[in-house]
Design a protein around this motif. Structure first.
Motif, short mmCIF file in Angstrom:
data_model
loop_
_atom_site.label_atom_id
_atom_site.label_comp_id
_atom_site.label_asym_id
_atom_site.label_seq_id
_atom_site.Cartn_x
_atom_site.Cartn_y
_atom_site.Cartn_z
N GLY A 184 10.87 77.50 12.01
CA GLY A 184 12.53 78.08 11.64
C GLY A 184 12.28 79.37 10.83
O GLY A 184 13.64 79.79 11.50
N TRP A 185 11.28 79.65 11.06
CA TRP A 185 11.65 80.86 9.30
C TRP A 185 10.33 81.34 9.68
O TRP A 185 10.39 82.85 9.07
CB TRP A 185 11.35 80.24 8.34
CG TRP A 185 10.24 79.15 7.72
CD1 TRP A 185 9.69 77.56 8.09
CD2 TRP A 185 8.86 80.09 7.01
NE1 TRP A 185 9.65 77.73 7.54
CE2 TRP A 185 8.07 78.52 7.23
CE3 TRP A 185 8.03 80.72 7.62
CZ2 TRP A 185 7.17 78.03 6.79
CZ3 TRP A 185 6.86 80.77 7.20
CH2 TRP A 185 6.03 79.17 6.59
N GLU A 208 13.05 76.60 3.21
CA GLU A 208 13.88 75.60 2.12
C GLU A 208 14.35 74.63 4.02
O GLU A 208 13.93 73.20 3.08
CB GLU A 208 14.44 75.79 0.73
CG GLU A 208 15.19 74.86 0.63
CD GLU A 208 15.82 75.47 -0.38
OE1 GLU A 208 15.51 74.44 -2.18
OE2 GLU A 208 16.28 76.12 -0.20
N SER A 209 14.76 75.00 4.64
CA SER A 209 15.83 74.40 5.46
C SER A 209 15.41 73.75 6.41
O SER A 209 15.97 73.17 7.39
CB SER A 209 17.46 74.58 5.71
OG SER A 209 17.49 76.46 6.04
N ALA A 210 14.44 74.48 7.36
CA ALA A 210 14.15 74.78 8.06
C ALA A 210 12.95 73.20 8.58
O ALA A 210 12.01 73.51 7.48
CB ALA A 210 13.66 75.68 9.29
N PRO A 211 13.14 72.63 9.50
CA PRO A 211 12.11 70.91 9.11
C PRO A 211 10.61 71.69 9.87
O PRO A 211 9.16 71.32 9.17
CB PRO A 211 12.67 70.85 10.65
CG PRO A 211 13.52 71.30 11.19
CD PRO A 211 13.94 72.48 10.26
N SER A 212 10.56 73.18 10.54
CA SER A 212 9.25 74.11 10.26
C SER A 212 8.69 75.26 10.13
O SER A 212 10.27 75.61 10.02
CB SER A 212 8.10 73.38 12.23
OG SER A 212 9.60 74.15 13.05
N GLU A 264 4.01 70.87 0.39
CA GLU A 264 3.92 71.27 0.81
C GLU A 264 2.95 72.69 2.13
O GLU A 264 3.55 73.54 1.84
CB GLU A 264 5.08 71.17 2.78
CG GLU A 264 6.19 69.91 2.02
CD GLU A 264 8.07 70.22 3.04
OE1 GLU A 264 7.60 71.39 3.62
OE2 GLU A 264 8.42 69.78 2.84
#
Length: 194
Positions: free
Chosen positions: A129-130, A122-126, A83
């Protein structure tokens, strides 16, 4: 020297025909370099990706010698390198950490923070989130190496520097109308404010 510790891979450089020099961040011992035999093989290439968690075993006869590193895969984030935005975030975090931190000085807070930001990526969809966590980690890292930043100071100084640059050029008989010369070309104040 013999050391076994969980670590986060920061950088991997090819060395020789088959080996790799790996720099990894451990919680108790800081950044640790090591030579991985067969580090460029098909079996180890997916494991030796920046951001991956490993269990490393460093062995060297003396402290000055580059340690031989054997690894066991821990938490893999190799799938995120497919990604583009997540891969860019991971590469930036690991490269910045590898460049900024000296070797063999413990930074347990930075280790925990880096692991938390990588987990957020790793866990955020976009990136929403990070992205904030990434910036806070950068500030934490800069503070750990002795650089202090104030909120809003960067933008304020940038405007002040532009106006000082224009004023100094005018005093020295530079470009009229508040412009400056950059490598012989005239640049207007409007271009500087962009």
């Amino acid at each position: 020297m013999h050391r076994v510790a969980p670590a986060i891979i920061l950088s991997v450089r090819p060395h020789g025909e088959h080996g790799a020099i790996v720099r990894a961040l451990t919680r108790e011992d800081g950044v640790q370099p090591g030579y991985v035999r067969g580090g460029r093989s098909r079996a180890l290439r997916p494991v030796l990706q920046p951001g991956n968690g490993i269990i490393g075993e460093w062995r060297a006869r003396t402290v000055e010698q580059l340690a031989a590193l054997t690894i066991e895969p821990g938490h893999s984030r190799a799938g995120l390198h497919g990604e583009p935005l997540a891969a860019a975030g991971i590469e930036w975090l690991c490269a910045l950490t590898a460049a900024a931190l000296p070797e063999e000085q413990p930074y347990p807070v930075l280790y925990d923070a880096l692991d938390a930001v990588l987990t957020a990526i790793e866990s955020a969809p976009s990136a929403r989130g990070w992205a904030g966590a990434l910036v806070r980690y950068e500030l934490l890292l800069l503070g750990a190496v002795g650089v202090r930043a104030r909120s809003g100071a960067v933008h304020r100084h940038r405007r002040d520097d532009r106006s000082r640059l224009c004023q100094s050029q005018e005093r020295r008989g530079g470009v009229g109308g508040g412009g400056v010369r950059v490598r012989g070309a005239a640049v207007s104040p409007a271009a500087l404010s962009a």
